[in-house]
Design an enzyme around this catalytic site. Structure first.
Site, PDB file in Angstrom:
ATOM      1  N   ASP A 125       0.843  -1.194   0.000  1.00 30.82           N
ATOM      2  CA  ASP A 125       0.000   0.000   0.000  1.00 30.82           C
ATOM      3  C   ASP A 125       0.881   1.249   0.000  1.00 30.82           C
ATOM      4  OD1 ASP A 125      -2.503   1.202  -0.112  1.00 30.82           O
ATOM      5  OD2 ASP A 125      -2.598   1.466   2.063  1.00 30.82           O
ATOM      6  N   TYR A 127       1.167   5.735  -0.604  1.00 28.39           N
ATOM      7  CA  TYR A 127       0.790   6.947   0.140  1.00 28.39           C
ATOM      8  C   TYR A 127       0.928   8.094  -0.851  1.00 28.39           C
ATOM      9  CZ  TYR A 127       0.929   9.664   4.619  1.00 28.39           C
ATOM     10  OH  TYR A 127       0.681  10.487   5.700  1.00 28.39           O
ATOM     11  N   HIS A 132      -3.539  14.073   1.062  1.00 29.37           N
ATOM     12  CA  HIS A 132      -3.670  13.170   2.212  1.00 29.37           C
ATOM     13  C   HIS A 132      -2.420  13.233   3.085  1.00 29.37           C
ATOM     14  CE1 HIS A 132      -4.671   9.663   4.615  1.00 29.37           C
ATOM     15  NE2 HIS A 132      -3.548   9.089   4.251  1.00 29.37           N
ATOM     16  N   ARG A 141       2.011  16.382  13.086  1.00 32.32           N
ATOM     17  CA  ARG A 141       3.317  17.037  13.270  1.00 32.32           C
ATOM     18  C   ARG A 141       3.148  18.522  12.978  1.00 32.32           C
ATOM     19  NH1 ARG A 141       4.171  12.594  10.065  1.00 32.32           N
ATOM     20  NH2 ARG A 141       4.481  13.905   8.242  1.00 32.32           N
ATOM     21  N   GLU A 198     -10.094   4.067   4.223  1.00 29.99           N
ATOM     22  CA  GLU A 198      -9.176   4.762   3.329  1.00 29.99           C
ATOM     23  C   GLU A 198      -9.646   4.493   1.902  1.00 29.99           C
ATOM     24  OE1 GLU A 198      -5.020   3.951   4.320  1.00 29.99           O
ATOM     25  OE2 GLU A 198      -5.184   5.436   5.945  1.00 29.99           O
ATOM     26  N   GLU A 200      -9.231   4.259  -1.820  1.00 30.58           N
ATOM     27  CA  GLU A 200      -8.028   4.040  -2.635  1.00 30.58           C
ATOM     28  C   GLU A 200      -8.383   3.360  -3.959  1.00 30.58           C
ATOM     29  OE1 GLU A 200      -4.678   2.337  -0.662  1.00 30.58           O
ATOM     30  OE2 GLU A 200      -5.258   3.084   1.325  1.00 30.58           O
ATOM     31  N   ASP A 232      -8.943   0.488   2.458  1.00 31.17           N
ATOM     32  CA  ASP A 232      -7.917   0.038   3.416  1.00 31.17           C
ATOM     33  C   ASP A 232      -8.388   0.413   4.820  1.00 31.17           C
ATOM     34  OD1 ASP A 232      -5.565  -0.608   4.729  1.00 31.17           O
ATOM     35  OD2 ASP A 232      -4.546   1.247   4.144  1.00 31.17           O
ATOM     36  N   ARG A 236      -7.228   3.530  13.739  1.00 30.39           N
ATOM     37  CA  ARG A 236      -6.266   4.610  13.980  1.00 30.39           C
ATOM     38  C   ARG A 236      -5.618   4.543  15.359  1.00 30.39           C
ATOM     39  NH1 ARG A 236      -5.267   5.765   8.899  1.00 30.39           N
ATOM     40  NH2 ARG A 236      -7.098   6.555   7.777  1.00 30.39           N
ATOM     41  N   GLN A 239      -3.085   1.740  15.254  1.00 27.54           N
ATOM     42  CA  GLN A 239      -2.018   2.182  14.343  1.00 27.54           C
ATOM     43  C   GLN A 239      -1.082   3.194  15.005  1.00 27.54           C
ATOM     44  OE1 GLN A 239      -3.612   3.980  10.771  1.00 27.54           O
ATOM     45  NE2 GLN A 239      -1.606   4.584  10.005  1.00 27.54           N
ATOM     46  N   LYS A 252      -3.917  -2.225  10.347  1.00 27.29           N
ATOM     47  CA  LYS A 252      -4.397  -2.293   8.970  1.00 27.29           C
ATOM     48  C   LYS A 252      -4.459  -3.722   8.423  1.00 27.29           C
ATOM     49  CE  LYS A 252      -2.765   2.285   7.520  1.00 27.29           C
ATOM     50  NZ  LYS A 252      -3.838   2.729   6.611  1.00 27.29           N
ATOM     51  N   THR A 256      -8.840  -5.721   4.235  1.00 32.49           N
ATOM     52  CA  THR A 256      -8.741  -4.749   3.146  1.00 32.49           C
ATOM     53  C   THR A 256      -9.754  -5.188   2.104  1.00 32.49           C
ATOM     54  OG1 THR A 256      -6.361  -4.523   3.556  1.00 32.49           O
ATOM     55  CG2 THR A 256      -7.200  -3.679   1.451  1.00 32.49           C
ATOM     56  N   THR A 352      -4.672   6.563   0.460  1.00 33.16           N
ATOM     57  CA  THR A 352      -5.899   7.353   0.554  1.00 33.16           C
ATOM     58  C   THR A 352      -5.886   8.507  -0.441  1.00 33.16           C
ATOM     59  OG1 THR A 352      -5.899   6.882   2.903  1.00 33.16           O
ATOM     60  CG2 THR A 352      -7.376   8.628   2.142  1.00 33.16           C
ATOM     61  N   GLU A 366      -9.412  12.548   8.283  1.00 33.27           N
ATOM     62  CA  GLU A 366      -9.288  13.859   7.643  1.00 33.27           C
ATOM     63  C   GLU A 366     -10.628  14.594   7.636  1.00 33.27           C
ATOM     64  OE1 GLU A 366      -7.329  11.591   4.337  1.00 33.27           O
ATOM     65  OE2 GLU A 366      -6.593  13.625   3.887  1.00 33.27           O
TER      66      GLU A 366
HETATM   67 MN    MN Z   1      -3.886   2.880   2.899  1.00 30.10          MN
END
Ligand code: MN
Length: 420
Positions: A125, A127, A132, A141, A198, A200, A232, A236, A239, A252, A256, A352, A366
């Protein structure tokens, strides 16, 4: 009607997104079979054609690829075979002379069971959506540049769990695991309370490659058989506690979901778009900015798929894959550049897909900004998923002559796990 006039099989409405210009592949069984017999099927409108039975009835040389319980033999046969089989299928469903043979081999979708259409080999997978990645960076962050320094130089990804890829419609059991709220001194164990989606695209590899031999950008269409929608599912809370420093693991790996229908790349030629402008020059193995030396890789690398996500029937996101920074060909080139081989059935996800606007975000973390801004549904507020919630992703792409190419939906319902 003259012999030359193509029929619209079973009088499909004009512009049906699953018309003869689409013909995605799946695997189905009929409930009347005493012993479950899985068959390769091709979707036509709200019907599925028993492709192996049609090949047999019409004396086709492709019986050995189509009269099978999975798509893997067809996927392994390579790009020339994919084109030849697609041409044959198009004729079977459009040429009047075949109509009486083919008609009894069409089954209403409502009458069949759809299965995972291919045996998944490896699952990676990525990113690849800048929006995203930036949203997650800003959320977690806030004092740093949202994108890590590597992000625009390589498609970031991780290896996922192939064995828990499930077909659309399969219930998703809420996972249990460790989580540690920041204020708590120690982790606790229990059902995830931050279960997310997610949105995708999934890319399905057909033609394998040799270990030690990277697959260049120009060979993308020789190896990738088709694409599908992919959810996906992500816990959270599990994770965020487990992921430092090695990345996603149990948060995760529990499920899926993929569409029951794999759309062949040949059905998506009209959907190709140029990806966003690159911020930095790319290393040669990822550089798709210049015409390729062999002229093969000159088609635009992106796909303009319009994706809608609903939660219990209510639209929560409308987004487009045209904004993905990294293309499917770049992901494939990167995945193999260190020497990893491809196997028939390898699956890789885009990551995502989020657009720039608030209503085009592809995950609840999000959409609700990490739970700060709940969404209102008729049955109450949501931050993350509740038991009984049903999430459905649908999509279409531009097709020939202003048609639409429908992608198979991916849907799943959250159910409680065994009492923990
Ligand atoms: Mn994903």
């Amino acid at each position: 009607m003259s012999e030359q006039t193509p029929l619209t099989p079973l009088d499909l409405p004009e512009g049906d997104p699953f018309g003869p210009h689409n013909l995605p592949y799946g695997v189905f069984s009929l409930p009347e079979d005493a012993v479950e017999a899985r068959r390769v099927g091709v979707r036509l409108g709200s019907y599925v054609l028993d492709a192996g039975a049609a090949a047999t009835a019409l004396g086709s040389p492709y019986v050995s690829l189509l009269a099978r319980p999975t798509l893997n033999p067809l996927m392994a046969a390579g790009r020339t075979a994919w084109s030849d089989v697609r041409r044959a299928l198009t004729a079977w469903v459009t040429v009047p002379a075949h109509r009486e043979t083919v008609r009894p081999l069409l089954h209403p979708l409502a009458d069949v069971t759809l299965h995972l259409p291919f045996e998944v080999a490896d699952y990676v997978d990525f990113y690849a959506s800048e929006n995203h990645a930036r949203n997650l960076g800003r959320m977690f962050r806030p004092d740093e540049e949202p994108l890590k320094p590597n992000w625009k130089h390589l498609p970031v990804g991780y290896h996922g769990r192939a064995g828990t890829v499930v077909v659309s419609g399969t219930d998703v059991v809420r996972p249990s695991g460790q989580r540690k709220p920041p204020a708590d001194p120690a982790p606790v164990f229990g059902p995830s309370v931050r279960l997310d989606i997610e949105t995708e695209l999934g890319f399905v590899v057909g033609t394998p490659s040799a270990q030690g031999t990277p697959v260049p950008l120009s060979a993308y269409r020789d190896h990738v058989f088709g694409l599908c929608l992919l959810n996906d599912w992500s816990a959270r809370d599990i994770q965020s506690w487990e992921t430092v420093p090695l990345g996603p693991h149990l948060g995760k790996s529990f499920a899926t979901s993929v569409s029951a229908w794999i759309t062949p790349l040949d059905a998506l030629d009209e959907a190709r778009v140029t990806p966003p402008e690159r911020t930095y020059p790319l290393l040669p193995y990822l550089d798709d900015s210049a015409p390729s030396a062999d002229g093969i890789a000159d088609e635009p690398g992106g796909y303009d798929l319009q994706i809608t996500v609903t939660l219990n029937g209510h639209v929560i996101s409308e987004t487009s894959s045209a904004s993905l920074y990294w293309t499917a060909a770049q992901m494939l080139a990167h995945m193999t550049v260190a020497g990893a081989s491809l196997r028939t059935g390898d699956l890789y996800g885009s990551g995502t897909i989020s657009g720039a606007s608030e209503n085009s975000r592809g995950s609840l973390i999000e959409i609700t900004w990490n739970g700060r801004d709940p969404i209102e549904l008729p049955d109450g507020k949501r931050t993350f998923l509740e038991n009984g919630d049903v999430v459905t992703m649908t999509a279409w792409a531009p097709g020939p002559n202003n048609t639409r190419v429908g992608l198979g939906e991916v849907t799943g319902r959250i159910v409680a796990g065994a009492a923990a």
